[in-house]
Design a protein around this motif. Structure first.
Motif, PDB file in Angstrom:
ATOM      1  N   VAL A 178       0.836  -1.203   0.000  1.00  0.00           N
ATOM      2  CA  VAL A 178       0.000   0.000   0.000  1.00  0.00           C
ATOM      3  C   VAL A 178       0.868   1.249   0.000  1.00  0.00           C
ATOM      4  CG1 VAL A 178      -1.681   1.332   1.331  1.00  0.00           C
ATOM      5  CG2 VAL A 178      -1.936  -1.153   1.133  1.00  0.00           C
ATOM      6  N   ALA A 179       1.919   1.247   0.814  1.00  0.00           N
ATOM      7  CA  ALA A 179       2.800   2.413   0.902  1.00  0.00           C
ATOM      8  C   ALA A 179       3.465   2.718  -0.438  1.00  0.00           C
ATOM      9  CB  ALA A 179       3.863   2.178   1.977  1.00  0.00           C
ATOM     10  N   ARG A 180       3.906   1.664  -1.127  1.00  0.00           N
ATOM     11  CA  ARG A 180       4.543   1.889  -2.438  1.00  0.00           C
ATOM     12  C   ARG A 180       3.540   2.467  -3.432  1.00  0.00           C
ATOM     13  NH1 ARG A 180       7.355  -2.851  -0.988  1.00  0.00           N
ATOM     14  NH2 ARG A 180       5.845  -4.209  -2.015  1.00  0.00           N
ATOM     15  N   LEU A 181       2.315   1.977  -3.405  1.00  0.00           N
ATOM     16  CA  LEU A 181       1.293   2.503  -4.308  1.00  0.00           C
ATOM     17  C   LEU A 181       0.983   3.963  -3.999  1.00  0.00           C
ATOM     18  CD1 LEU A 181      -1.161  -0.543  -4.440  1.00  0.00           C
ATOM     19  CD2 LEU A 181       0.404   0.214  -6.243  1.00  0.00           C
ATOM     20  N   LEU A 182       0.858   4.278  -2.713  1.00  0.00           N
ATOM     21  CA  LEU A 182       0.562   5.658  -2.328  1.00  0.00           C
ATOM     22  C   LEU A 182       1.692   6.607  -2.707  1.00  0.00           C
ATOM     23  CD1 LEU A 182      -1.052   5.229   1.214  1.00  0.00           C
ATOM     24  CD2 LEU A 182      -2.204   5.774  -0.936  1.00  0.00           C
TER      25      LEU A 182
END
Length: 272
Positions: free
Chosen positions: A240-244
């Protein structure tokens, strides 16, 4: 005394992530220095921990407890000196102490809350590491661990103070990692997602991939020992962090402008 396992100093050790890390390292035979505000809770925790190099609760005195506030930098330095002398050196320092409140820029009473978040989450991390670096340099080894958060990946509405503080921890630890490289000192950044602690139990919204402190601690200890530089735990929150991080600003604004907000301190009956 000669340490049977790693010599580990942890702030924020009386509950949540800090207490879980203490229990995990103690189970691995570590000698612990535990710093937190609540002395009685620290003593209760130490009474449950195995002694260094054993699997039984024989001598809790082998571990050291230090009651104090991480914003008291002199107390941190004194604790560091005592623990180094007690353990004969230092292997791992974990700056785990942290606070989280919602903040609004336009509300005057939130300014001191913002300042306290920065003081506890950022400045105290620096003050935690500083008194150990000289000894680590002399040893030629050591590990400094900063506890960040996925909340530091992108700014969250109503959480500017907390998001800013955790983004600062990430950047500070990266700078420190480069500075310490030539001394043989490792710097590790751990970014928790939602961990079931007194801090997150105040959240009034859904927390995806919620993890127990014990599971988090087991994975964090493996990551710290495995030589990683930066790790999001659990891994799902890492995705999720990489996508955000790569989401265009316009899309991020549309998706998160109305996201649930953490309660402000004035609205919270039991601030962490």
């Amino acid at each position: 005394m000669a340490a049977a396992g790693p010599r580990v100093f942890i702030t924020g050790a009386s509950s949540g992530i800090g207490a879980a890390l203490a229990a995990r390292y103690a189970a691995d035979g570590a000698t612990l220095g535990l710093f937190a505000r609540r002395e009685a809770v620290l003593q209760e925790l130490v009474a449950t921990l195995p002694s260094p190099g054993t699997a039984s609760r024989i001598s809790p005195a082998a571990h050291r407890t230090y009651p104090g506030d991480v914003c008291d930098h002199a107390a941190l330095a004194a604790a560091a000196r005592d623990f180094i002398a007690h353990a004969g050196g230092i292997d791992i320092v974990i700056a785990s102490a942290g606070i989280s409140h919602g903040t609004l820029t336009e509300v005057p009473e939130d300014l001191p809350v913002f300042e306290s978040i920065i003081a506890t989450n950022v400045t105290a991390t620096v003050a935690t590491f500083a008194p150990f670096i000289e000894t680590m340099r002399a040893q030629g080894h050591g590990t400094l661990v900063g506890i960040a958060s996925v909340a530091g990946v992108r700014g969250l509405p109503g959480g500017g103070g907390y998001s800013a503080s955790k983004a600062a921890v990430v950047t500070y630890c990266e700078s420190l990692r480069l500075e310490m490289r030539r001394h043989g000192i490792r710097v590790v950044t751990i970014a928790p997602g939602y961990i079931d602690t007194p801090m997150t139990q105040q959240n009034r919204y859904h927390m995806p991939f919620l993890m127990t402190p014990e599971r988090f601690a087991a994975r964090a200890v493996r990551a710290i020992g495995g030589g990683v530089r930066y790790r999001v735990i659990p891994w799902q929150m890492g995705v999720v962090a990489r996508l955000l991080r790569w989401l265009p600003d316009a899309l991020y604004d549309l998706a998160f402008a109305r996201a649930p907000r953490k309660a402000r301190k004035s609205m919270s009956r039991n601030a962490p």
